[in-house]
Design an enzyme around this catalytic site. Structure first.
Site, short mmCIF file in Angstrom:
data_model
loop_
_atom_site.label_atom_id
_atom_site.label_comp_id
_atom_site.label_asym_id
_atom_site.label_seq_id
_atom_site.Cartn_x
_atom_site.Cartn_y
_atom_site.Cartn_z
N GLY A 50 10.86 1.93 -6.28
CA GLY A 50 10.97 2.99 -5.28
C GLY A 50 11.25 4.33 -5.91
O GLY A 50 10.77 5.38 -5.43
N TYR B 257 10.39 -0.93 -4.38
CA TYR B 257 11.64 -1.69 -4.38
C TYR B 257 12.42 -1.34 -5.64
O TYR B 257 11.90 -1.39 -6.75
CB TYR B 257 11.32 -3.18 -4.34
CG TYR B 257 12.51 -4.12 -4.32
CD1 TYR B 257 13.74 -3.72 -3.81
CD2 TYR B 257 12.39 -5.41 -4.78
CE1 TYR B 257 14.83 -4.58 -3.78
CE2 TYR B 257 13.47 -6.29 -4.75
CZ TYR B 257 14.68 -5.87 -4.25
OH TYR B 257 15.75 -6.73 -4.23
N CYS B 258 13.72 -1.00 -5.47
CA CYS B 258 14.61 -0.71 -6.59
C CYS B 258 14.01 0.42 -7.43
O CYS B 258 13.65 1.46 -6.89
CB CYS B 258 14.86 -2.00 -7.38
SG CYS B 258 16.09 -1.86 -8.69
N LEU B 259 13.89 0.24 -8.74
CA LEU B 259 13.31 1.30 -9.58
C LEU B 259 11.86 1.56 -9.25
O LEU B 259 11.33 2.65 -9.54
CB LEU B 259 13.46 0.93 -11.05
CG LEU B 259 14.87 1.00 -11.62
CD1 LEU B 259 14.86 0.64 -13.09
CD2 LEU B 259 15.45 2.39 -11.43
N LEU C 246 12.99 0.46 -0.66
CA LEU C 246 13.84 -0.71 -0.48
C LEU C 246 14.91 -0.71 -1.56
O LEU C 246 14.60 -0.93 -2.74
CB LEU C 246 13.02 -2.00 -0.54
CG LEU C 246 11.78 -2.07 0.36
CD1 LEU C 246 11.07 -3.40 0.16
CD2 LEU C 246 12.15 -1.87 1.82
#
Length: 570
Positions: free
Chosen positions: A310, A306-308, A334
């Site tokens: 990812g 998720y975010c960083l 995500l």
């Protein structure tokens, strides 16, 4: 402990660094040089463009005429200067009637004129133009009639309806907030981490200096054999994905028959200043993968970032592909970017001058404080997160409703100086990952080496990771890519449980060898569907998993119950 000095650092450099750090504290971490350069670039080119000045003068006259016409003969079904769809300041019905309509329209017309003045001016550097537009928008937000107790019909109604009690309550709210700010404390909340939120049952099965790994207890008699490893961003507490039980993505995923593991990053302290980006890959993602592979041996793993989280998971996946490590079954991203050429409004805060000021501040503190990053995020949505909240809390006397996501949002984290500097320079400024210039262990990695299926989720109104940027994972890989675009923003779009009202999504798949479709073409070709995107992802994971089996044992030794210790560190 402060950041180690470069061998070439001299006492003169230290003097400059101290000055930059002191200036940064006064400016909230913003570089005054970058700000002045943007204004000088725009003003200089505008002053040398008489044709553009005449065009703007003509627009001002036309807008004034339009405003006068609307004031005399208002159209109840339309306004000449409608607000953006994300601007809710003038949503109250009273703004559609005189005299409030005239004040709102005048403000929106002024905002439109200044945005036009700072757009499409030949010669101005695009980044400077964006900064000027952003700063103009911030200044105009402060002058909005919605902020005035004598111009805003909602404030007038609240004050008169309570015979002034709303203002008294607002004053009390302001005093409480100022007290908490001076004391450096946070307001008490009836929601507690581990009891009301971040409460999906599980155990901490691994811990090192950087993270705890949580394994969640099975909720079904059988499970998909492939475990899911979730890598959240280190700029947030992991429980954005495990809020209340009814909107917890982790709880829902376990309930669908998946064995779920999640990284809970530590909130770093100044003595961790020298931790770098590769520490987060090696001692974070790879250490977590090793642990999951030990608990569920000889089974490929679904990776989800998720975010960083990812971004670092993508770096790990490309490195694993380069090195012949086949432990990943799939990759889910995500709201996560792998290309930063269109990295959203956060780029407005970033260039060499800005980075120099941040590095100077972090060199002294050892970390970037969470409140500074939170301030940057608030500035991106000042209309809602700053001004609208202030109006409702201080002028209308409303008491903030305790929401799980609000508790999470206030639970900020720090970032190690070295890691944050490397991340900003190598990814944000230089975009090395998608450009094929990002090296791990001295050798360049390539996203094209990733051959496992990818499921990427973008959110429509994301200011942090614009969906068009997230979508570009399909441009830099040649594997099966399923892209899902969901309504909402960076957090709200991801926390979009089944049954959540007014939610929709679009989804499409690209097979290896298919021609690339640009984001606008993809959007036009995929119709919106009502509902949550979670079941789509759940079905995709099931299709990329083998037949269900008996749940694997919990990892041993258990180091404590979820949510663990690291999430509690302030």
């Amino acid at each position: 402990m402060t950041c180690p000095k470069s061998p070439r650092t001299t006492r003169y450099d230290e003097l400059d660094q101290a000055l930059h750090a002191a200036t940064g504290k006064l400016t909230g971490g913003l570089s005054p040089h970058a700000t002045l350069a943007a204004w000088a670039d725009w003003i200089g080119h505008l002053s040398a463009a008489p044709g553009r000045q005449m065009q703007l003068w003509e627009k001002a006259v036309q807008d004034a005429t339009t405003l006068a016409t609307d004031a005399m003969r208002p159209d109840p079904d339309a306004t000449p200067f409608p607000p953006d769809r994300t601007d809710h300041r003038f949503a109250h019905p009273a703004w559609a009637h005189p005299p409030f309509r005239a004040w709102a329209q005048a403000h929106l017309a002024t905002q439109d004129w200044w945005q036009t003045a700072a757009s499409d001016l030949p010669g101005v550097h695009p980044r400077n133009a964006e900064r000027v537009r952003f700063m103009l928008h911030q200044m105009l937000d402060s002058t909005s009639p919605s902020n005035s107790p004598v111009l805003n019909p909602e404030i007038i109604s609240a004050v008169t309806g309570t015979k002034g009690a709303a203002l008294a309550q607002g004053a009390q709210n302001w005093l409480e907030d100022m007290t908490h700010k001076l004391e450096g404390s946070t307001p008490d909340s009836p929601l507690h981490v581990g009891r009301d939120i971040a409460c999906t049952p599980g155990q901490v099965v691994f811990r090192n200096h950087l993270f705890e790994l949580i394994q969640y207890s099975p909720q079904t008699d059988d499970v998909h054999p492939e475990p899911v490893l979730i890598v959240p961003a280190w700029i947030m507490k992991y429980y954005i994905l495990d809020l209340s039980p009814q909107n917890s993505l982790i709880n829902w995923l376990v309930g669908q028959g998946h064995t779920v593991f999640c990284i809970s990053w530590i909130n770093p302290t100044p003595d961790m200043a020298d931790l770098g980006l590769d520490d987060y890959r090696r001692d974070g993602v790879m250490a977590a993968l090793d642990t999951v592979a030990r608990i569920v041996p000889d089974t490929p793993i679904h990776g989800c970032g998720y975010c960083l989280g990812g971004t670092i998971l993508s770096i790990a996946a490309a490195t694993m592909a380069r090195d012949g490590d086949t432990r990943l079954a799939s990759l889910t991203l995500l709201a996560a970017q792998t290309d930063f050429s269109e990295a959203g409004e956060l780029l407005l805060f970033m260039d060499e001058s800005q980075l120099a000021f941040l590095e100077a501040m972090m060199a002294q503190a050892g970390v970037l404080e969470g409140k500074q990053m939170a301030g940057a995020f608030q500035a991106l949505r000042a209309e809602d997160l700053v001004w609208t909240r202030a109006v409702r809390r201080y002028l209308m006397g409303e008491v903030d409703q305790t929401a799980d996501i609000a508790v999470w949002n206030a639970d900020t984290t720090r970032m190690p100086a070295r890691m944050h500097s490397q991340y900003l320079r190598s990814l944000f400024l230089e975009n090395r990952l998608s450009a094929g210039r990002f090296a791990v262990d001295g050798k360049v990695i390539a996203l094209r080496d990733i051959r496992i299926p990818v499921f990427a989720v973008g959110t429509e109104t994301d200011h942090i990771a614009p969906w068009q940027s997230v979508y570009k994972i399909g441009l830099f890989t040649d594997t099966e890519v399923t892209f899902c675009l969901t309504s909402g923003g960076h957090n709200g779009g991801i926390v979009s449980e089944p049954g959540h009202r007014h939610r929709h999504f679009r989804i499409g798949q690209r097979q290896p060898g298919d021609l690339y479709a640009d984001p606008d073409s993809w959007l036009a070709d995929h119709a919106a569907q009502d509902g949550s995107w979670w079941p789509q992802w759940g079905g995709w994971l099931a299709r990329h998993s083998a037949a269900r089996v008996t749940p694997p044992p919990m990892g041993a030794p258990a180091l404590g119950a979820a949510p663990g210790d690291y999430v509690m560190i302030r």
